[in-house]
Scaffold this motif. Structure first.
Motif, PDB file in Angstrom:
ATOM      1  N   THR A 148     -45.485  41.037  61.586  1.00  0.00           N
ATOM      2  CA  THR A 148     -45.258  40.292  60.414  1.00  0.00           C
ATOM      3  C   THR A 148     -45.064  38.778  60.428  1.00  0.00           C
ATOM      4  OG1 THR A 148     -42.756  40.393  61.153  1.00  0.00           O
ATOM      5  CG2 THR A 148     -43.695  42.080  59.637  1.00  0.00           C
ATOM      6  N   ALA A 149     -44.883  38.213  61.804  1.00  0.00           N
ATOM      7  CA  ALA A 149     -44.891  36.813  61.883  1.00  0.00           C
ATOM      8  C   ALA A 149     -46.345  36.247  62.015  1.00  0.00           C
ATOM      9  CB  ALA A 149     -44.222  36.674  63.393  1.00  0.00           C
ATOM     10  N   LYS A 150     -47.241  37.146  62.508  1.00  0.00           N
ATOM     11  CA  LYS A 150     -48.768  36.686  62.468  1.00  0.00           C
ATOM     12  C   LYS A 150     -49.000  36.881  60.898  1.00  0.00           C
ATOM     13  CE  LYS A 150     -49.676  38.253  67.151  1.00  0.00           C
ATOM     14  NZ  LYS A 150     -50.321  39.590  67.952  1.00  0.00           N
ATOM     15  N   ASN A 151     -48.828  37.612  60.243  1.00  0.00           N
ATOM     16  CA  ASN A 151     -49.173  37.777  58.802  1.00  0.00           C
ATOM     17  C   ASN A 151     -48.858  36.429  58.259  1.00  0.00           C
ATOM     18  OD1 ASN A 151     -50.621  40.040  59.098  1.00  0.00           O
ATOM     19  ND2 ASN A 151     -48.907  41.462  58.799  1.00  0.00           N
ATOM     20  N   ALA A 152     -47.519  36.142  58.572  1.00  0.00           N
ATOM     21  CA  ALA A 152     -46.805  34.989  57.603  1.00  0.00           C
ATOM     22  C   ALA A 152     -47.921  33.983  57.943  1.00  0.00           C
ATOM     23  CB  ALA A 152     -45.464  34.876  58.190  1.00  0.00           C
ATOM     24  N   LEU A 153     -47.955  33.576  59.085  1.00  0.00           N
ATOM     25  CA  LEU A 153     -48.803  32.340  59.156  1.00  0.00           C
ATOM     26  C   LEU A 153     -50.142  32.485  58.623  1.00  0.00           C
ATOM     27  CD1 LEU A 153     -48.968  29.659  61.124  1.00  0.00           C
ATOM     28  CD2 LEU A 153     -50.104  30.967  63.007  1.00  0.00           C
ATOM     29  N   GLU A 154     -50.945  33.500  58.731  1.00  0.00           N
ATOM     30  CA  GLU A 154     -52.116  33.765  58.144  1.00  0.00           C
ATOM     31  C   GLU A 154     -52.017  33.502  56.688  1.00  0.00           C
ATOM     32  OE1 GLU A 154     -54.067  36.888  61.486  1.00  0.00           O
ATOM     33  OE2 GLU A 154     -52.971  37.501  59.661  1.00  0.00           O
ATOM     34  N   ASN A 155     -50.935  34.054  55.909  1.00  0.00           N
ATOM     35  CA  ASN A 155     -50.721  33.730  54.633  1.00  0.00           C
ATOM     36  C   ASN A 155     -50.136  32.251  54.154  1.00  0.00           C
ATOM     37  OD1 ASN A 155     -51.595  36.296  54.172  1.00  0.00           O
ATOM     38  ND2 ASN A 155     -49.596  37.425  54.471  1.00  0.00           N
ATOM     39  N   GLY A 156     -49.743  31.587  54.960  1.00  0.00           N
ATOM     40  CA  GLY A 156     -49.454  30.469  54.956  1.00  0.00           C
ATOM     41  C   GLY A 156     -47.943  30.161  54.509  1.00  0.00           C
ATOM     42  N   ASN A 157     -47.162  31.077  54.981  1.00  0.00           N
ATOM     43  CA  ASN A 157     -45.755  31.277  54.606  1.00  0.00           C
ATOM     44  C   ASN A 157     -44.805  30.063  55.457  1.00  0.00           C
ATOM     45  OD1 ASN A 157     -46.260  33.226  52.812  1.00  0.00           O
ATOM     46  ND2 ASN A 157     -45.726  34.692  54.120  1.00  0.00           N
ATOM     47  N   GLY A 158     -45.494  29.568  56.411  1.00  0.00           N
ATOM     48  CA  GLY A 158     -45.076  28.439  57.241  1.00  0.00           C
ATOM     49  C   GLY A 158     -46.079  27.835  57.841  1.00  0.00           C
ATOM     50  N   VAL A 159     -45.538  26.421  58.059  1.00  0.00           N
ATOM     51  CA  VAL A 159     -46.725  25.493  58.636  1.00  0.00           C
ATOM     52  C   VAL A 159     -47.137  25.774  59.946  1.00  0.00           C
ATOM     53  CG1 VAL A 159     -45.816  23.794  56.981  1.00  0.00           C
ATOM     54  CG2 VAL A 159     -45.062  23.721  59.324  1.00  0.00           C
ATOM     55  N   ALA A 160     -46.315  26.448  61.087  1.00  0.00           N
ATOM     56  CA  ALA A 160     -46.547  26.709  62.236  1.00  0.00           C
ATOM     57  C   ALA A 160     -45.715  27.844  62.710  1.00  0.00           C
ATOM     58  CB  ALA A 160     -46.177  25.583  63.167  1.00  0.00           C
ATOM     59  N   TRP A 161     -46.037  28.449  64.127  1.00  0.00           N
ATOM     60  CA  TRP A 161     -45.506  29.666  64.729  1.00  0.00           C
ATOM     61  C   TRP A 161     -45.030  29.187  65.967  1.00  0.00           C
ATOM     62  CZ3 TRP A 161     -48.198  34.337  66.527  1.00  0.00           C
ATOM     63  CH2 TRP A 161     -47.405  35.263  67.160  1.00  0.00           C
ATOM     64  N   ALA A 162     -43.386  29.432  66.188  1.00  0.00           N
ATOM     65  CA  ALA A 162     -43.341  28.983  67.490  1.00  0.00           C
ATOM     66  C   ALA A 162     -42.876  30.196  68.247  1.00  0.00           C
ATOM     67  CB  ALA A 162     -41.912  28.079  67.491  1.00  0.00           C
ATOM     68  N   ASN A 163     -43.404  30.444  69.492  1.00  0.00           N
ATOM     69  CA  ASN A 163     -43.321  31.695  70.335  1.00  0.00           C
ATOM     70  C   ASN A 163     -43.452  31.284  71.784  1.00  0.00           C
ATOM     71  OD1 ASN A 163     -42.401  34.612  69.548  1.00  0.00           O
ATOM     72  ND2 ASN A 163     -44.366  35.159  70.843  1.00  0.00           N
ATOM     73  N   ASP A 164     -43.681  32.229  72.602  1.00  0.00           N
ATOM     74  CA  ASP A 164     -44.067  32.193  73.845  1.00  0.00           C
ATOM     75  C   ASP A 164     -45.285  31.657  74.166  1.00  0.00           C
ATOM     76  OD1 ASP A 164     -41.847  33.515  74.554  1.00  0.00           O
ATOM     77  OD2 ASP A 164     -42.757  35.339  75.327  1.00  0.00           O
ATOM     78  N   ASN A 165     -45.655  30.783  74.742  1.00  0.00           N
ATOM     79  CA  ASN A 165     -47.216  29.851  74.858  1.00  0.00           C
ATOM     80  C   ASN A 165     -48.138  31.267  74.974  1.00  0.00           C
ATOM     81  OD1 ASN A 165     -46.371  30.355  77.298  1.00  0.00           O
ATOM     82  ND2 ASN A 165     -46.835  28.084  78.070  1.00  0.00           N
ATOM     83  N   THR A 166     -47.922  31.923  75.844  1.00  0.00           N
ATOM     84  CA  THR A 166     -48.967  33.030  76.115  1.00  0.00           C
ATOM     85  C   THR A 166     -49.359  33.651  74.704  1.00  0.00           C
ATOM     86  OG1 THR A 166     -47.234  34.690  76.460  1.00  0.00           O
ATOM     87  CG2 THR A 166     -48.323  33.704  78.561  1.00  0.00           C
ATOM     88  N   GLU A 167     -48.249  34.100  73.866  1.00  0.00           N
ATOM     89  CA  GLU A 167     -48.556  34.745  72.652  1.00  0.00           C
ATOM     90  C   GLU A 167     -49.366  33.777  71.792  1.00  0.00           C
ATOM     91  OE1 GLU A 167     -48.569  37.775  69.695  1.00  0.00           O
ATOM     92  OE2 GLU A 167     -48.231  37.785  71.818  1.00  0.00           O
TER      93      GLU A 167
END
Length: 296
Positions: free
Chosen positions: A197-216
């Motif tokens: 769901t986080a990936k989908n949110a980024l792809e859909n422009g629901n947030g300007v960026a995604w913060a998570n483990d750098n590996t991810e």
């Protein structure tokens, strides 16, 4: 006379039934308390199975991600795959038991351990002081830091001077959520329960960026055109380790010895080359892999 006899019979039957019920209840309580430390586990508020109990059952329940490729995911055949899964299968093999994979999300990893739903968590679990108060971490098998990925049209390279109207995507229960809440309280967070769901949110422009483990986030940017990891290291470097229920010393000790032993054969480098090299290449191997629990 007949009525008197009938009353006596009814009274006698009631006494017998009550006595039987008390005996039965006593037997059930005795059965529930079987096991070397069942009462201690209940008193501590945490439920877990000891190493001997797992061996006797013949199955170990391991919590992994089902949507975090390449660390833990379900392939097109319905089989669990990934870096953590590869390690989990080796644990089952060396322990001599079957592995039952339990799909988990970041926010319920601790809960699954405390309630006995899983015996062990291998779900990209970053070691923190706060988490160590609720679970017991084994030796680490991977290095990690936080990172931030964003669209090429607006690459986020710094969190300073953040636009208060912009939202940062995070996953609930992750170190990214904790770090941003503590260090950048003015950044609005858009929280999701799963990686998908986080990936989908980024792809859909629901947030300007995604913060998570750098590996991810590095993996996401490599696998999806149009995205860049503008911040590859945010905050301190951390480690990823297996976790067991608080107080489950027998299982913890076994896992620690297993990690040390596997280090002698460079197991985690092999794991990387089998599961991660297609995503990260050889360049990241020495930075990410921890052998034998010894952090460089």
């Amino acid at each position: 006379m007949k009525n008197g006899k009938l009353k006596k019979l009814i009274t006698l039957a009631t006494v017998v039934a009550s006595t039987f019920a008390l005996v039965a209840c006593g037997s059930s309580s005795s059965d529930d308390s079987k096991g070397s430390d069942s009462s201690a586990k209940k008193d501590s508020g945490t439920v877990y199975r000891t190493l001997d109990e797992i061996k006797k059952d013949g199955t170990i329940n391991i919590g992994v991600f089902s949507d975090k490729n390449p660390f833990g995911y379900v392939d097109e055949n319905g089989e669990y795959q990934g870096y953590d899964v590869y390690f989990a299968n080796r644990i089952g093999e060396d322990l001599g038991v079957k592995v039952n994979f339990v799909s988990t999300e970041a926010a319920n990893r601790i809960e699954y351990l405390q309630t006995g739903k899983v015996d062990l968590i291998l779900a990209n679990f970053t070691v923190t002081d706060e988490r160590a108060e609720e679970v017991d971490f084994a030796l680490p098998y991977m290095n990690v830091a936080l990172g931030v990925v964003s669209p090429d049209s607006n690459v986020i390279k710094s969190l300073d001077n953040w636009n208060s109207k912009d939202q940062m995507i995070v996953i609930s229960g992750t170190t990214a959520e904790t770090y941003l809440t503590e260090n950048y309280p003015d950044i609005p967070l858009q929280k999701y329960d799963s990686y998908a769901t986080a990936k989908n949110a980024l792809e859909n422009g629901n947030g300007v960026a995604w913060a998570n483990d750098n590996t991810e986030v590095i993996a996401f940017a490599l696998q999806n055109k149009g995205y860049t990891v503008g911040i590859s290291e945010l905050g301190n470097k951390d480690t990823i380790a297996p976790a067991v229920s608080k107080g489950n010393d027998t299982l913890l000790d076994w896992v620690n010895e297993e990690i040390k032993s596997l280090g002698d054969e460079q197991f985690f480098h092999k794991d990387y080359e089998e599961t991660l090299v297609d995503t990260y290449g050889k360049d990241y191997e020495e930075d990410l892999v921890v052998e034998g629990g010894a952090v460089q």
